[in-house]
Scaffold this motif. Sequence first.
Motif, PDB file in Angstrom:
ATOM      1  N   CYS A 165       0.847  -1.191   0.000  1.00  0.00           N
ATOM      2  CA  CYS A 165       0.000   0.000   0.000  1.00  0.00           C
ATOM      3  C   CYS A 165       0.884   1.244   0.000  1.00  0.00           C
ATOM      4  N   PRO A 166       0.826   2.077  -1.030  1.00  0.00           N
ATOM      5  CA  PRO A 166       1.653   3.290  -1.052  1.00  0.00           C
ATOM      6  C   PRO A 166       1.178   4.343  -0.057  1.00  0.00           C
ATOM      7  N   SER A 167      -0.037   4.179   0.475  1.00  0.00           N
ATOM      8  CA  SER A 167      -0.577   5.156   1.405  1.00  0.00           C
ATOM      9  C   SER A 167      -0.104   4.923   2.836  1.00  0.00           C
ATOM     10  N   CYS A 168      -0.265   3.673   3.336  1.00  0.00           N
ATOM     11  CA  CYS A 168       0.103   3.393   4.731  1.00  0.00           C
ATOM     12  C   CYS A 168       1.312   2.482   4.865  1.00  0.00           C
ATOM     13  N   GLY A 169       1.818   1.970   3.752  1.00  0.00           N
ATOM     14  CA  GLY A 169       2.997   1.113   3.798  1.00  0.00           C
ATOM     15  C   GLY A 169       2.698  -0.334   4.131  1.00  0.00           C
ATOM     16  N   GLY A 170       1.440  -0.701   4.250  1.00  0.00           N
ATOM     17  CA  GLY A 170       1.081  -2.074   4.594  1.00  0.00           C
ATOM     18  C   GLY A 170       1.486  -3.064   3.516  1.00  0.00           C
ATOM     19  N   LEU A 171       1.955  -4.222   3.962  1.00  0.00           N
ATOM     20  CA  LEU A 171       2.325  -5.307   3.044  1.00  0.00           C
ATOM     21  C   LEU A 171       1.306  -6.430   3.166  1.00  0.00           C
ATOM     22  N   HIS A 172       0.886  -6.965   2.029  1.00  0.00           N
ATOM     23  CA  HIS A 172      -0.125  -8.014   2.015  1.00  0.00           C
ATOM     24  C   HIS A 172       0.369  -9.178   1.162  1.00  0.00           C
ATOM     25  N   PHE A 173       0.144 -10.396   1.649  1.00  0.00           N
ATOM     26  CA  PHE A 173       0.691 -11.591   1.025  1.00  0.00           C
ATOM     27  C   PHE A 173      -0.431 -12.537   0.600  1.00  0.00           C
ATOM     28  N   PRO A 174      -0.207 -13.329  -0.453  1.00  0.00           N
ATOM     29  CA  PRO A 174      -1.249 -14.256  -0.910  1.00  0.00           C
ATOM     30  C   PRO A 174      -1.733 -15.155   0.220  1.00  0.00           C
ATOM     31  N   ARG A 175      -3.035 -15.349   0.294  1.00  0.00           N
ATOM     32  CA  ARG A 175      -3.621 -16.134   1.368  1.00  0.00           C
ATOM     33  C   ARG A 175      -3.819 -17.575   0.934  1.00  0.00           C
ATOM     34  N   THR A 176      -3.766 -18.456   1.910  1.00  0.00           N
ATOM     35  CA  THR A 176      -4.096 -19.862   1.717  1.00  0.00           C
ATOM     36  C   THR A 176      -5.043 -20.264   2.838  1.00  0.00           C
ATOM     37  N   ASP A 177      -6.174 -20.845   2.489  1.00  0.00           N
ATOM     38  CA  ASP A 177      -7.196 -21.205   3.467  1.00  0.00           C
ATOM     39  C   ASP A 177      -7.134 -22.697   3.781  1.00  0.00           C
ATOM     40  N   SER A 240      -1.597 -33.671   2.159  1.00  0.00           N
ATOM     41  CA  SER A 240      -2.218 -32.392   1.813  1.00  0.00           C
ATOM     42  C   SER A 240      -2.213 -32.207   0.303  1.00  0.00           C
ATOM     43  N   GLN A 241      -3.103 -31.327  -0.156  1.00  0.00           N
ATOM     44  CA  GLN A 241      -3.203 -31.018  -1.577  1.00  0.00           C
ATOM     45  C   GLN A 241      -3.587 -29.551  -1.769  1.00  0.00           C
ATOM     46  N   PRO A 242      -2.769 -28.776  -2.486  1.00  0.00           N
ATOM     47  CA  PRO A 242      -3.218 -27.432  -2.845  1.00  0.00           C
ATOM     48  C   PRO A 242      -4.455 -27.536  -3.725  1.00  0.00           C
ATOM     49  N   TRP A 243      -5.424 -26.696  -3.489  1.00  0.00           N
ATOM     50  CA  TRP A 243      -6.671 -26.713  -4.265  1.00  0.00           C
ATOM     51  C   TRP A 243      -7.002 -25.266  -4.618  1.00  0.00           C
ATOM     52  N   PRO A 244      -6.553 -24.803  -5.788  1.00  0.00           N
ATOM     53  CA  PRO A 244      -6.636 -23.373  -6.118  1.00  0.00           C
ATOM     54  C   PRO A 244      -8.001 -22.926  -6.620  1.00  0.00           C
ATOM     55  N   PHE A 245      -9.066 -23.264  -5.893  1.00  0.00           N
ATOM     56  CA  PHE A 245     -10.425 -22.923  -6.304  1.00  0.00           C
ATOM     57  C   PHE A 245     -11.219 -22.293  -5.161  1.00  0.00           C
ATOM     58  N   PRO A 246     -10.834 -21.125  -4.628  1.00  0.00           N
ATOM     59  CA  PRO A 246      -9.772 -20.296  -5.213  1.00  0.00           C
ATOM     60  C   PRO A 246      -8.401 -20.411  -4.541  1.00  0.00           C
ATOM     61  N   SER A 247      -8.344 -20.800  -3.245  1.00  0.00           N
ATOM     62  CA  SER A 247      -7.036 -20.694  -2.573  1.00  0.00           C
ATOM     63  C   SER A 247      -6.936 -21.605  -1.352  1.00  0.00           C
ATOM     64  N   SER A 248      -7.395 -22.834  -1.481  1.00  0.00           N
ATOM     65  CA  SER A 248      -7.432 -23.725  -0.328  1.00  0.00           C
ATOM     66  C   SER A 248      -6.214 -24.647  -0.270  1.00  0.00           C
ATOM     67  N   LEU A 249      -5.922 -25.119   0.928  1.00  0.00           N
ATOM     68  CA  LEU A 249      -4.991 -26.215   1.134  1.00  0.00           C
ATOM     69  C   LEU A 249      -5.777 -27.325   1.821  1.00  0.00           C
ATOM     70  N   MET A 250      -6.011 -28.411   1.094  1.00  0.00           N
ATOM     71  CA  MET A 250      -6.792 -29.514   1.618  1.00  0.00           C
ATOM     72  C   MET A 250      -5.903 -30.391   2.506  1.00  0.00           C
ATOM     73  N   LEU A 251      -6.317 -30.570   3.759  1.00  0.00           N
ATOM     74  CA  LEU A 251      -5.565 -31.355   4.733  1.00  0.00           C
ATOM     75  C   LEU A 251      -6.288 -32.680   4.914  1.00  0.00           C
ATOM     76  N   GLY A 252      -5.798 -33.698   4.218  1.00  0.00           N
ATOM     77  CA  GLY A 252      -6.461 -34.993   4.189  1.00  0.00           C
ATOM     78  C   GLY A 252      -6.236 -35.780   5.464  1.00  0.00           C
ATOM     79  N   CYS A 253      -7.323 -36.302   6.055  1.00  0.00           N
ATOM     80  CA  CYS A 253      -7.250 -37.035   7.321  1.00  0.00           C
ATOM     81  C   CYS A 253      -8.065 -38.317   7.251  1.00  0.00           C
ATOM     82  N   ARG A 254      -7.699 -39.265   8.110  1.00  0.00           N
ATOM     83  CA  ARG A 254      -8.517 -40.439   8.387  1.00  0.00           C
ATOM     84  C   ARG A 254      -9.126 -40.248   9.765  1.00  0.00           C
ATOM     85  N   ALA A 255     -10.402 -40.563   9.904  1.00  0.00           N
ATOM     86  CA  ALA A 255     -11.092 -40.372  11.171  1.00  0.00           C
ATOM     87  C   ALA A 255     -11.933 -41.610  11.475  1.00  0.00           C
TER      88      ALA A 255
END
Length: 313
Positions: A165-177, A240-255
């Motif tokens: 952000c050129p106004s406040c200097g904030g830095l923002h990074f790509p998110r992963t859910d 785990s599996q990246p799932w870019p629809f739009p930005s998920s990381l699938m954490l595969g488990c057995r339960a």
Amino acid sequence: MAFVGAALERVAHLRTDPQALSALQEAAQTRLCLFWKGRPAFTPDGGLVWVAPGHPVLTDAREAPLFLGMQDGQALFAAQLTGFEPEGAQPDTKAFLDTSEQVHPALGDGMVFAELRARMGTLTPLEAEVAATARATFEWHRTHAYCSRCGQPSEVVQAGWVRKCPSCGGLHFPRTDPVVIMLVTRGNQVLLGRSPFWPEGMYSCLAGFMEPGETLEAAVRREVAEETGVRVGRVDYCASQPWPFPSSLMLGCRAEAVSDEITIDPAEIEGAIWVSRERLMQIFAGADSVIRPPRQGAIAAWLMHRWLADRSI
């Protein structure tokens, strides 16, 4: 599983070196893959289209390309063709799986832009990782053009990996859910559910987004209980599996379920059923009259395969 190649050398230190990046962008051996509205360009045999710097198609890339990394000494970038408006079929944003294709006049015969989920199984491990990386990052830029601190427009820096952000200097990074996806079993049965928006006959593993302050195990137990009323005991992480629809990381488990009575929450899912191992084998063979085989390439199918094969975690 698709998108788990891990073959890309991301060389993050080059993202902050403008001179090195400029030289790489102009190097004859550099290659760029192409995207339009989150859709990669595919070759007739199902691979990614790669072009050299200066290719005519890049006149429709109105923004600097995303630097993906290196592979065997070759720099790889992704270009988003924001200036391209195709004729003919447009993407169907309401379809569960859009099958439309778009053709750019500067590309060769048979090269089309298409939905990544429909073709993820045709990509090499490197191409799949590249496609997932580029699609998720481009989508993040599309939806995060403004600073979340002060609301002013932000700028793309560090070869596409940061917004400043050129106004406040904030830095923002790509998110992963983070998303938990779990194969819930009880004896010889597995618990499958379906969303009301899915095609007829499609069932899959239960899944849900993790919440702040929550462990992986707690998220699995909560999601299963919320969606089906089934209580879960032991939880084991598998993969785990990246799932870019739009930005998920699938954490595969057995339960392991400790109850079997199903009480669905209609706000969460449309239905859930227990399926025996024998029936699941028939489903994978395409011989079940009600349930369709799971989509290959997704972690849900991988989890089911391992359970059918009695594979350890």
